[in-house]
Design a protein around this motif. Structure first.
Motif, PDB file in Angstrom:
ATOM      1  N   PHE A   1      -5.716   1.098  15.578  1.00  0.00           N
ATOM      2  CA  PHE A   1      -4.269   0.984  15.646  1.00  0.00           C
ATOM      3  C   PHE A   1      -3.667   2.241  16.258  1.00  0.00           C
ATOM      4  O   PHE A   1      -4.203   3.332  16.127  1.00  0.00           O
ATOM      5  CB  PHE A   1      -3.668   0.822  14.241  1.00  0.00           C
TER       6      PHE A   1
ATOM      7  N   TYR B   1     -11.517  -1.495  13.623  1.00  0.00           N
ATOM      8  CA  TYR B   1     -10.199  -2.090  13.797  1.00  0.00           C
ATOM      9  C   TYR B   1      -9.261  -0.914  14.035  1.00  0.00           C
ATOM     10  O   TYR B   1      -9.089  -0.075  13.158  1.00  0.00           O
ATOM     11  CB  TYR B   1      -9.801  -2.880  12.549  1.00  0.00           C
TER      12      TYR B   1
ATOM     13  N   TYR C   1       0.200   3.956  15.883  1.00  0.00           N
ATOM     14  CA  TYR C   1       1.525   3.916  15.283  1.00  0.00           C
ATOM     15  C   TYR C   1       2.353   5.051  15.865  1.00  0.00           C
ATOM     16  O   TYR C   1       1.825   6.102  16.252  1.00  0.00           O
ATOM     17  CB  TYR C   1       1.461   4.108  13.763  1.00  0.00           C
TER      18      TYR C   1
ATOM     19  N   PHE D   1       5.676  -0.427   7.643  1.00  0.00           N
ATOM     20  CA  PHE D   1       5.989   0.748   6.830  1.00  0.00           C
ATOM     21  C   PHE D   1       7.477   0.885   6.561  1.00  0.00           C
ATOM     22  O   PHE D   1       8.313   0.566   7.407  1.00  0.00           O
ATOM     23  CB  PHE D   1       5.498   2.018   7.533  1.00  0.00           C
TER      24      PHE D   1
ATOM     25  N   LEU E   1       6.475   4.567   9.914  1.00  0.00           N
ATOM     26  CA  LEU E   1       5.584   4.314  11.035  1.00  0.00           C
ATOM     27  C   LEU E   1       5.871   2.942  11.631  1.00  0.00           C
ATOM     28  O   LEU E   1       6.090   1.972  10.906  1.00  0.00           O
ATOM     29  CB  LEU E   1       4.130   4.351  10.573  1.00  0.00           C
TER      30      LEU E   1
ATOM     31  N   LEU F   1      -1.758  11.897   6.845  1.00  0.00           N
ATOM     32  CA  LEU F   1      -1.523  10.635   6.148  1.00  0.00           C
ATOM     33  C   LEU F   1      -2.763  10.257   5.357  1.00  0.00           C
ATOM     34  O   LEU F   1      -3.837  10.095   5.921  1.00  0.00           O
ATOM     35  CB  LEU F   1      -1.229   9.531   7.158  1.00  0.00           C
TER      36      LEU F   1
ATOM     37  N   GLU G   1      -3.610   0.386  -3.031  1.00  0.00           N
ATOM     38  CA  GLU G   1      -3.162  -0.897  -2.506  1.00  0.00           C
ATOM     39  C   GLU G   1      -3.065  -1.890  -3.651  1.00  0.00           C
ATOM     40  O   GLU G   1      -3.959  -1.940  -4.504  1.00  0.00           O
ATOM     41  CB  GLU G   1      -4.155  -1.411  -1.458  1.00  0.00           C
TER      42      GLU G   1
ATOM     43  N   ASN H   1      -6.683  -2.656   2.997  1.00  0.00           N
ATOM     44  CA  ASN H   1      -5.650  -1.966   3.756  1.00  0.00           C
ATOM     45  C   ASN H   1      -5.783  -0.456   3.739  1.00  0.00           C
ATOM     46  O   ASN H   1      -4.839   0.261   4.040  1.00  0.00           O
ATOM     47  CB  ASN H   1      -4.273  -2.379   3.223  1.00  0.00           C
ATOM     48  N   ASP H   2      -6.941   0.040   3.378  1.00  0.00           N
ATOM     49  CA  ASP H   2      -7.194   1.480   3.384  1.00  0.00           C
ATOM     50  C   ASP H   2      -7.437   1.922   4.816  1.00  0.00           C
ATOM     51  O   ASP H   2      -8.539   1.779   5.336  1.00  0.00           O
ATOM     52  CB  ASP H   2      -8.408   1.785   2.503  1.00  0.00           C
ATOM     53  N   MET H   3      -6.395   2.428   5.468  1.00  0.00           N
ATOM     54  CA  MET H   3      -6.531   2.898   6.834  1.00  0.00           C
ATOM     55  C   MET H   3      -6.694   4.405   6.845  1.00  0.00           C
ATOM     56  O   MET H   3      -6.109   5.114   6.034  1.00  0.00           O
ATOM     57  CB  MET H   3      -5.297   2.516   7.656  1.00  0.00           C
TER      58      MET H   3
ATOM     59  N   PHE I   1      -4.316   7.609   2.279  1.00  0.00           N
ATOM     60  CA  PHE I   1      -4.173   6.374   1.514  1.00  0.00           C
ATOM     61  C   PHE I   1      -4.219   6.672   0.023  1.00  0.00           C
ATOM     62  O   PHE I   1      -5.127   7.363  -0.460  1.00  0.00           O
ATOM     63  CB  PHE I   1      -5.299   5.426   1.911  1.00  0.00           C
TER      64      PHE I   1
ATOM     65  N   SER J   1       0.851  -1.191   0.000  1.00  0.00           N
ATOM     66  CA  SER J   1       0.000   0.000   0.000  1.00  0.00           C
ATOM     67  C   SER J   1       0.885   1.238   0.000  1.00  0.00           C
ATOM     68  O   SER J   1       2.006   1.202   0.515  1.00  0.00           O
ATOM     69  CB  SER J   1      -0.907   0.015   1.232  1.00  0.00           C
TER      70      SER J   1
ATOM     71  N   GLN K   1       0.384  -3.975   8.809  1.00  0.00           N
ATOM     72  CA  GLN K   1       1.132  -3.329   7.756  1.00  0.00           C
ATOM     73  C   GLN K   1       2.448  -2.811   8.323  1.00  0.00           C
ATOM     74  O   GLN K   1       2.460  -2.160   9.361  1.00  0.00           O
ATOM     75  CB  GLN K   1       0.336  -2.156   7.167  1.00  0.00           C
TER      76      GLN K   1
ATOM     77  N   PHE L   1      -8.765  -5.559  17.589  1.00  0.00           N
ATOM     78  CA  PHE L   1      -9.790  -6.065  16.683  1.00  0.00           C
ATOM     79  C   PHE L   1     -11.039  -6.438  17.455  1.00  0.00           C
ATOM     80  O   PHE L   1     -12.147  -6.124  17.074  1.00  0.00           O
ATOM     81  CB  PHE L   1      -9.297  -7.295  15.926  1.00  0.00           C
TER      82      PHE L   1
ATOM     83  N   GLY M   1      -6.799  -6.751   5.184  1.00  0.00           N
ATOM     84  CA  GLY M   1      -7.390  -5.607   5.837  1.00  0.00           C
ATOM     85  C   GLY M   1      -6.769  -5.389   7.185  1.00  0.00           C
ATOM     86  O   GLY M   1      -5.585  -5.611   7.386  1.00  0.00           O
ATOM     87  N   ALA M   2      -7.567  -5.002   8.110  1.00  0.00           N
ATOM     88  CA  ALA M   2      -7.051  -4.603   9.403  1.00  0.00           C
ATOM     89  C   ALA M   2      -6.500  -5.774  10.196  1.00  0.00           C
ATOM     90  O   ALA M   2      -5.816  -5.571  11.190  1.00  0.00           O
ATOM     91  CB  ALA M   2      -8.148  -3.913  10.193  1.00  0.00           C
TER      92      ALA M   2
ATOM     93  N   GLY N   1      -9.113   0.981  10.628  1.00  0.00           N
ATOM     94  CA  GLY N   1      -9.049   0.216   9.394  1.00  0.00           C
ATOM     95  C   GLY N   1     -10.309  -0.571   9.155  1.00  0.00           C
ATOM     96  O   GLY N   1     -11.182  -0.673  10.011  1.00  0.00           O
ATOM     97  N   LYS N   2     -10.368  -1.148   7.960  1.00  0.00           N
ATOM     98  CA  LYS N   2     -11.511  -1.964   7.569  1.00  0.00           C
ATOM     99  C   LYS N   2     -11.114  -3.423   7.591  1.00  0.00           C
ATOM    100  O   LYS N   2      -9.935  -3.767   7.533  1.00  0.00           O
ATOM    101  CB  LYS N   2     -11.970  -1.593   6.159  1.00  0.00           C
ATOM    102  N   TYR N   3     -12.120  -4.267   7.565  1.00  0.00           N
ATOM    103  CA  TYR N   3     -11.871  -5.698   7.651  1.00  0.00           C
ATOM    104  C   TYR N   3     -11.166  -6.244   6.428  1.00  0.00           C
ATOM    105  O   TYR N   3     -10.284  -7.054   6.505  1.00  0.00           O
ATOM    106  CB  TYR N   3     -13.192  -6.437   7.857  1.00  0.00           C
TER     107      TYR N   3
ATOM    108  N   TYR O   1       0.976   5.516   0.842  1.00  0.00           N
ATOM    109  CA  TYR O   1       0.358   6.624   1.549  1.00  0.00           C
ATOM    110  C   TYR O   1       1.138   7.891   1.263  1.00  0.00           C
ATOM    111  O   TYR O   1       2.355   7.863   1.082  1.00  0.00           O
ATOM    112  CB  TYR O   1       0.356   6.384   3.061  1.00  0.00           C
TER     113      TYR O   1
ATOM    114  N   LEU P   1       4.221   0.102  14.269  1.00  0.00           N
ATOM    115  CA  LEU P   1       3.002  -0.282  14.964  1.00  0.00           C
ATOM    116  C   LEU P   1       3.278  -0.486  16.449  1.00  0.00           C
ATOM    117  O   LEU P   1       4.172  -1.243  16.828  1.00  0.00           O
ATOM    118  CB  LEU P   1       2.436  -1.571  14.369  1.00  0.00           C
TER     119      LEU P   1
ATOM    120  N   PHE Q   1       0.260   8.352  15.941  1.00  0.00           N
ATOM    121  CA  PHE Q   1      -0.916   8.349  15.071  1.00  0.00           C
ATOM    122  C   PHE Q   1      -1.870   7.231  15.459  1.00  0.00           C
ATOM    123  O   PHE Q   1      -1.466   6.079  15.597  1.00  0.00           O
ATOM    124  CB  PHE Q   1      -0.507   8.149  13.602  1.00  0.00           C
TER     125      PHE Q   1
ATOM    126  N   LYS R   1      -2.645  -2.896  18.358  1.00  0.00           N
ATOM    127  CA  LYS R   1      -3.853  -2.904  17.543  1.00  0.00           C
ATOM    128  C   LYS R   1      -4.976  -3.602  18.301  1.00  0.00           C
ATOM    129  O   LYS R   1      -4.731  -4.438  19.176  1.00  0.00           O
ATOM    130  CB  LYS R   1      -3.617  -3.591  16.201  1.00  0.00           C
TER     131      LYS R   1
ATOM    132  N   PHE S   1      -6.047   7.687   9.102  1.00  0.00           N
ATOM    133  CA  PHE S   1      -5.219   8.123  10.217  1.00  0.00           C
ATOM    134  C   PHE S   1      -5.732   9.429  10.806  1.00  0.00           C
ATOM    135  O   PHE S   1      -6.286  10.279  10.100  1.00  0.00           O
ATOM    136  CB  PHE S   1      -3.786   8.337   9.737  1.00  0.00           C
TER     137      PHE S   1
END
Lengths: 115, 113
Positions: free
Chosen positions: B34, B32, B36, A106, B44, A43, A48, B99-101, A45, A33, A104, B51, A99-100, B94-96, A35, B46, B90, B49, B103
């Protein structure tokens, strides 16, 4: 195991030029992904990739594009650079696009300055 | 759409003091969440997190965070701050299935000797 690597680390371009940034994910990671990080917008997105296919795209103009190769390495391209494209571009990799539930990792980022 | 708010742009604490960084999220489904950390010139890392399950999550470097659904919050805490904790923090949601998180704007932490 080596982390996510991004090249180059720093880049200076002028308006109207195009730029290509590279990202090598952690070995075995197949999802990458991208950013954009700026002081004003934070930040955000970009997109991906998984298995050479773009799975998701953020709200950026078409000047921003990317691709992923069969070895999972990824590149992003910005055409017709604008001053506002000056930013830190971060790449993140994960085992899969889970996904979550997938952590991830970086890279250090590529700092792009557009003059 | 999911979003995150970090109300504090900058926080200064003395070394050895406790720390709490605030994070509020907005998301229609199960979030979800996180935290960072970003040191100057670095990417960044982690910290932790969440869930599901236990709402108190332990992370690296002695950090923990508590998920409170009723308050839509996921605050980060550390009982005793070290000078090396100075960085930007930060919160992200996030989504299930992708990977579009999203922040938050980040909270810059300064640690006084």
């Amino acid at each position: 195991k080596a982390g996510v690597t991004q090249t180059p680390r720093y880049l200076i371009k002028t308006r109207g030029q195009q730029v290509t940034l590279s990202c090598s994910p952690i070995s075995g990671h197949r999802s990458v992904s991208w950013y954009q990080q700026t002081p004003g917008q934070g930040l955000q997105f970009l997109f991906e990739y998984f298995s050479e296919t773009q799975r998701n795209k953020g709200n950026f103009p078409g000047r921003f594009s990317g691709r992923q190769f069969s070895n999972s390495r990824s590149e992003m391209n910005v055409s017709t650079l604008e001053l506002g494209d000056s930013a830190l571009y971060l790449c993140a990799s994960s085992l899969s696009p889970g996904g979550a539930q997938e952590t991830q990792y970086f890279g250090p980022g590529t700092r792009l300055l557009v003059l | 759409a999911q979003s995150v708010t970090q109300p504090d742009i900058h926080i200064t604490v003395s070394e050895g003091a406790s720390l709490e960084l605030r994070c509020n999220y907005s998301y229609g489904a199960t979030p979800y969440l996180f935290w960072y950390v970003q040191s100057p010139g670095q990417g960044l890392q982690l910290l932790l997190k969440y869930f599901s399950g236990d709402t108190l999550v332990q992370g690296i470097k002695g950090f923990e965070a508590e998920f409170k659904r009723s308050q839509s919050s996921f605050n980060l805490r550390k009982p005793s701050v070290h000078w090396s904790d100075a960085a930007e923090y930060f919160c992200a949601v996030g989504k299930y299935n992708n990977n579009d998180m999203r922040f938050g704007a980040g909270t810059r932490l300064t640690v006084k000797p």
